[in-house]
Scaffold this active site. Structure first.
Site, mmCIF file in Angstrom:
data_model
loop_
_atom_site.group_PDB
_atom_site.id
_atom_site.type_symbol
_atom_site.label_atom_id
_atom_site.label_comp_id
_atom_site.label_asym_id
_atom_site.label_seq_id
_atom_site.Cartn_x
_atom_site.Cartn_y
_atom_site.Cartn_z
ATOM 1 N N ASP A 69 0.869 -1.175 0.000
ATOM 2 C CA ASP A 69 0.000 0.000 0.000
ATOM 3 C C ASP A 69 0.901 1.218 0.000
ATOM 4 O OD1 ASP A 69 -2.903 0.663 -0.029
ATOM 5 O OD2 ASP A 69 -2.253 2.008 1.558
ATOM 6 N N GLY A 149 1.780 6.789 -12.286
ATOM 7 C CA GLY A 149 1.222 7.623 -11.217
ATOM 8 C C GLY A 149 1.809 9.028 -11.189
HETATM 9 P P1 ITT Z 1 -3.602 -1.938 -5.451
HETATM 10 O O1 ITT Z 1 -4.329 -1.386 -4.241
HETATM 11 O O2 ITT Z 1 -4.439 -2.890 -6.237
HETATM 12 O O3 ITT Z 1 -2.243 -2.486 -5.104
HETATM 13 P P2 ITT Z 1 -3.506 0.857 -6.219
HETATM 14 O O4 ITT Z 1 -2.843 1.601 -7.337
HETATM 15 O O5 ITT Z 1 -4.952 1.161 -5.926
HETATM 16 O O6 ITT Z 1 -3.313 -0.712 -6.479
HETATM 17 P P3 ITT Z 1 -2.699 1.914 -3.663
HETATM 18 O O7 ITT Z 1 -4.050 1.916 -3.051
HETATM 19 O O8 ITT Z 1 -1.530 1.445 -2.830
HETATM 20 O O9 ITT Z 1 -2.624 1.012 -4.950
HETATM 21 O O10 ITT Z 1 -2.402 3.385 -4.213
HETATM 22 C C1 ITT Z 1 -1.149 3.695 -4.669
HETATM 23 C C2 ITT Z 1 -1.208 4.979 -5.507
HETATM 24 O O11 ITT Z 1 -0.139 5.844 -5.087
HETATM 25 C C3 ITT Z 1 -0.950 4.675 -6.970
HETATM 26 O O12 ITT Z 1 -2.153 4.383 -7.658
HETATM 27 C C4 ITT Z 1 -0.267 5.958 -7.433
HETATM 28 O O13 ITT Z 1 -1.222 6.959 -7.675
HETATM 29 C C5 ITT Z 1 0.548 6.351 -6.201
HETATM 30 N N1 ITT Z 1 1.872 5.700 -6.265
HETATM 31 C C6 ITT Z 1 2.318 4.645 -5.515
HETATM 32 N N2 ITT Z 1 3.558 4.286 -5.885
HETATM 33 C C7 ITT Z 1 3.908 5.109 -6.878
HETATM 34 C C8 ITT Z 1 5.056 5.223 -7.684
HETATM 35 O O14 ITT Z 1 6.080 4.369 -7.566
HETATM 36 N N3 ITT Z 1 5.091 6.178 -8.601
HETATM 37 C C9 ITT Z 1 4.066 7.034 -8.758
HETATM 38 N N4 ITT Z 1 2.926 6.985 -8.071
HETATM 39 C C10 ITT Z 1 2.839 6.032 -7.120
#
Ligand code: ITT
Length: 194
Positions: A69, A149
């Site tokens: 997360d 992202g």
């Molecule tokens: P899962 O819950 O299915 O793993 P998710 O994308 O919804 O996928 P999160 O709830 O952990 O995952 O949200 C993470 C968000 O934070 C992601 O969608 C990006 O917007 C941002 N993020 C996380 N890591 C990143 C990275 O390495 N580079 C850029 N943005 C990132």
């Protein structure tokens, strides 16, 4: 050993596999959760949400499960978007545009990426949890096409004004929040010979 990686985000899976390969963890086979994996991420912290995802993937498969997360925490916004990073606006570009707009009045652009990982065993018990961070600041305009992202607006500390999206995959994985968290998990697995 087989581990289910509790995500629906293909970018995370790609990075996870690359980080694991460069760590030398070829003995671990990462698989995705089955259709229907849709955990309710209603925790109030990265830690809580990573446990929710890992437990749900374990429940569906009976396999050890690892969850990530993660999100972007901006100092001037008291840590927002934080755990809401994925839902801050409807599309990746809209999320970038919104954040640049919200930050316009601020001189303090300091930010960090945070990644919390939780590994649960076959019976859903917590085996290991820890976090990784990557420090930087939010740029005024976006640059770069790599990563995903918020990478195009995240200026990485110590990288001479480059955004995360201007780094190569290898460079990102060496310094990223995800790389830093996952290497701790892989160390744990190695030392516990699972
Ligand atoms: P899962 O819950 O299915 O793993 P998710 O994308 O919804 O996928 P999160 O709830 O952990 O995952 O949200 C993470 C968000 O934070 C992601 O969608 C990006 O917007 C941002 N993020 C996380 N890591 C990143 C990275 O390495 N580079 C850029 N943005 C990132």
């Amino acid at each position: 050993m087989k581990i289910v990686f509790a995500t629906s985000n293909p970018h995370k899976l790609k990075e996870l596999k690359e980080i694991a390969n460069s760590f030398g963890a070829e003995n671990i086979e990462f698989v995705l959760p089955p259709d229907g994996f849709d955990p309710v991420e209603d925790g109030e912290t990265f830690e809580a949400n990573s446990l929710i995802k890992a437990k749900e993937a374990n429940r569906l498969t009976g396999l050890p499960a690892l969850a990530d997360d993660s999100g972007l925490c901006v100092e001037a916004l008291n840590g927002a978007p934080g755990i809401h990073s994925a839902r801050y606006a409807d599309t990746p570009q809209a999320r970038i545009d919104k954040l640049l707009n919200v930050l316009k009045p601020y001189d303090n652009r300091k930010a960090k990426f945070v990644c919390y990982m939780t590994l649960v065993g076959e019976n859903g018990e917590i085996l290991f949890k820890d976090k990784g961070e990557c420090l930087g600041s939010i740029s005024k305009t976006q640059a770069g096409v790599n990563g995903f992202g918020y990478d195009p607006i995240f200026l990485v500390d110590g990288k001479n004004g480059l955004t995360m999206a201007e780094l190569s995959e290898e460079e990102k994985n060496l310094i990223s929040h995800r790389g830093n968290a996952l290497r701790k998990v892989l160390e744990f697995i190695k030392n516990n010979k699972r």
